[in-house]
Design a protein around this motif. Structure first.
Motif, PDB file in Angstrom:
ATOM      1  N   LYS A   1       0.850  -1.185   0.000  1.00 11.31           N
ATOM      2  CA  LYS A   1       0.000   0.000   0.000  1.00 11.31           C
ATOM      3  C   LYS A   1       0.889   1.239   0.000  1.00 11.31           C
ATOM      4  O   LYS A   1       1.805   1.359   0.813  1.00 11.31           O
ATOM      5  CB  LYS A   1      -0.904   0.007   1.233  1.00 11.31           C
ATOM      6  N   ILE A   2       0.627   2.151  -0.917  1.00  7.44           N
ATOM      7  CA  ILE A   2       1.391   3.392  -1.013  1.00  7.44           C
ATOM      8  C   ILE A   2       0.475   4.544  -0.606  1.00  7.44           C
ATOM      9  O   ILE A   2      -0.625   4.664  -1.126  1.00  7.44           O
ATOM     10  CB  ILE A   2       1.906   3.611  -2.446  1.00  7.44           C
ATOM     11  N   GLU A   3       0.937   5.347   0.327  1.00  9.95           N
ATOM     12  CA  GLU A   3       0.156   6.487   0.788  1.00  9.95           C
ATOM     13  C   GLU A   3       0.941   7.777   0.611  1.00  9.95           C
ATOM     14  O   GLU A   3       2.165   7.784   0.716  1.00  9.95           O
ATOM     15  CB  GLU A   3      -0.202   6.323   2.268  1.00  9.95           C
ATOM     16  N   SER A   4       0.223   8.832   0.347  1.00  5.28           N
ATOM     17  CA  SER A   4       0.821  10.159   0.256  1.00  5.28           C
ATOM     18  C   SER A   4       0.101  11.076   1.226  1.00  5.28           C
ATOM     19  O   SER A   4      -1.109  10.951   1.433  1.00  5.28           O
ATOM     20  CB  SER A   4       0.684  10.721  -1.156  1.00  5.28           C
ATOM     21  N   THR A   5       0.842  12.000   1.787  1.00  2.00           N
ATOM     22  CA  THR A   5       0.255  12.971   2.697  1.00  2.00           C
ATOM     23  C   THR A   5       0.479  14.364   2.143  1.00  2.00           C
ATOM     24  O   THR A   5       1.611  14.721   1.803  1.00  2.00           O
ATOM     25  CB  THR A   5       0.899  12.864   4.092  1.00  2.00           C
TER      26      THR A   5
ATOM     27  N   ALA B   1       8.335  13.366  -3.444  1.00  2.00           N
ATOM     28  CA  ALA B   1       8.080  11.932  -3.283  1.00  2.00           C
ATOM     29  C   ALA B   1       6.627  11.644  -2.894  1.00  2.00           C
ATOM     30  O   ALA B   1       6.103  10.571  -3.198  1.00  2.00           O
ATOM     31  CB  ALA B   1       9.034  11.331  -2.257  1.00  2.00           C
ATOM     32  N   ASN B   2       5.948  12.584  -2.245  1.00  3.71           N
ATOM     33  CA  ASN B   2       4.523  12.418  -1.943  1.00  3.71           C
ATOM     34  C   ASN B   2       3.669  12.452  -3.200  1.00  3.71           C
ATOM     35  O   ASN B   2       2.596  11.866  -3.247  1.00  3.71           O
ATOM     36  CB  ASN B   2       4.029  13.518  -1.002  1.00  3.71           C
ATOM     37  N   LEU B   3       4.119  13.188  -4.216  1.00  4.77           N
ATOM     38  CA  LEU B   3       3.353  13.339  -5.452  1.00  4.77           C
ATOM     39  C   LEU B   3       3.736  12.308  -6.507  1.00  4.77           C
ATOM     40  O   LEU B   3       2.996  12.076  -7.452  1.00  4.77           O
ATOM     41  CB  LEU B   3       3.553  14.747  -6.026  1.00  4.77           C
ATOM     42  N   LEU B   4       4.900  11.703  -6.346  1.00  2.29           N
ATOM     43  CA  LEU B   4       5.395  10.691  -7.282  1.00  2.29           C
ATOM     44  C   LEU B   4       6.100   9.608  -6.460  1.00  2.29           C
ATOM     45  O   LEU B   4       7.321   9.551  -6.402  1.00  2.29           O
ATOM     46  CB  LEU B   4       6.361  11.326  -8.293  1.00  2.29           C
ATOM     47  N   PRO B   5       5.312   8.749  -5.799  1.00  4.03           N
ATOM     48  CA  PRO B   5       5.911   7.821  -4.841  1.00  4.03           C
ATOM     49  C   PRO B   5       6.820   6.745  -5.441  1.00  4.03           C
ATOM     50  O   PRO B   5       7.702   6.259  -4.774  1.00  4.03           O
ATOM     51  CB  PRO B   5       4.701   7.200  -4.143  1.00  4.03           C
ATOM     52  N   LEU B   6       6.621   6.348  -6.674  1.00  5.33           N
ATOM     53  CA  LEU B   6       7.470   5.334  -7.298  1.00  5.33           C
ATOM     54  C   LEU B   6       8.391   6.029  -8.300  1.00  5.33           C
ATOM     55  O   LEU B   6       8.214   5.949  -9.496  1.00  5.33           O
ATOM     56  CB  LEU B   6       6.621   4.256  -7.977  1.00  5.33           C
TER      57      LEU B   6
END
Length: 160
Positions: free
Chosen positions: A5-9, A148-153
């Protein structure tokens, strides 16, 4: 198989009046840069402003071209200029204001995918996060503590 699971804040502010004065100043620089945009085809103008660790503020606006892939977004215009003129300085913060000339853009407009990748390169190069604030022409402002929050991978040099 394993599920990840990938989450962004991100943080959402009601408007510019909810931000600190230094961020408002940078947002105003982005607004001024937006006025210099060349967008005769899309009528969608974007301004970006960067705060560097040497206290320089670099701005950029989108520049369109009849040969559509030849244009350049505001975010990349600003970050590439910063990299060319101040190669040893870190980008601390980026402010983006974007909107249509044909209708009022009230929702926050984040960087496009190509800009996210370009910003990621600088975040990785400088080994520190870049705060990103973005909005439409009025209304809410979104803050991300890092690209990194906007482009996690992120695609980076480690895979080359």
């Amino acid at each position: 198989m394993k599920e990840i699971k990938i989450e962004s804040t991100v943080f959402v502010y009601d408007g510019l009046e909810s931000l600190s004065q230094d961020v408002v100043h940078l947002m105003n620089k982005a607004k001024e840069a937006r006025e210099k945009a060349y967008a005769p085809y899309s009528n969608f103008k974007v301004g970006a402003a960067l705060l560097l660790d040497n206290d320089e503020i670099i701005t950029g606006s989108n520049q369109e071209n009849a040969s559509y892939p030849s244009g350049l977004c505001a975010e990349r215009t600003a970050i590439y200029y910063a990299g060319a003129q101040y190669p040893n300085s870190k980008v601390l913060r980026m402010a983006i204001i974007a909107g249509s000339e044909n209708k009022l853009t009230e929702q926050p407009v984040p960087p496009c995918g190509a800009c996210r990748q370009a910003i990621a390169e600088y975040e990785i190069k400088q080994e520190s996060p870049i705060e990103i604030y973005f909005m439409g022409l009025k209304g809410k402002v979104v803050k991300s503590n890092s690209l990194a929050n906007l482009l996690p991978l992120i695609f980076d040099k480690s895979v080359l």
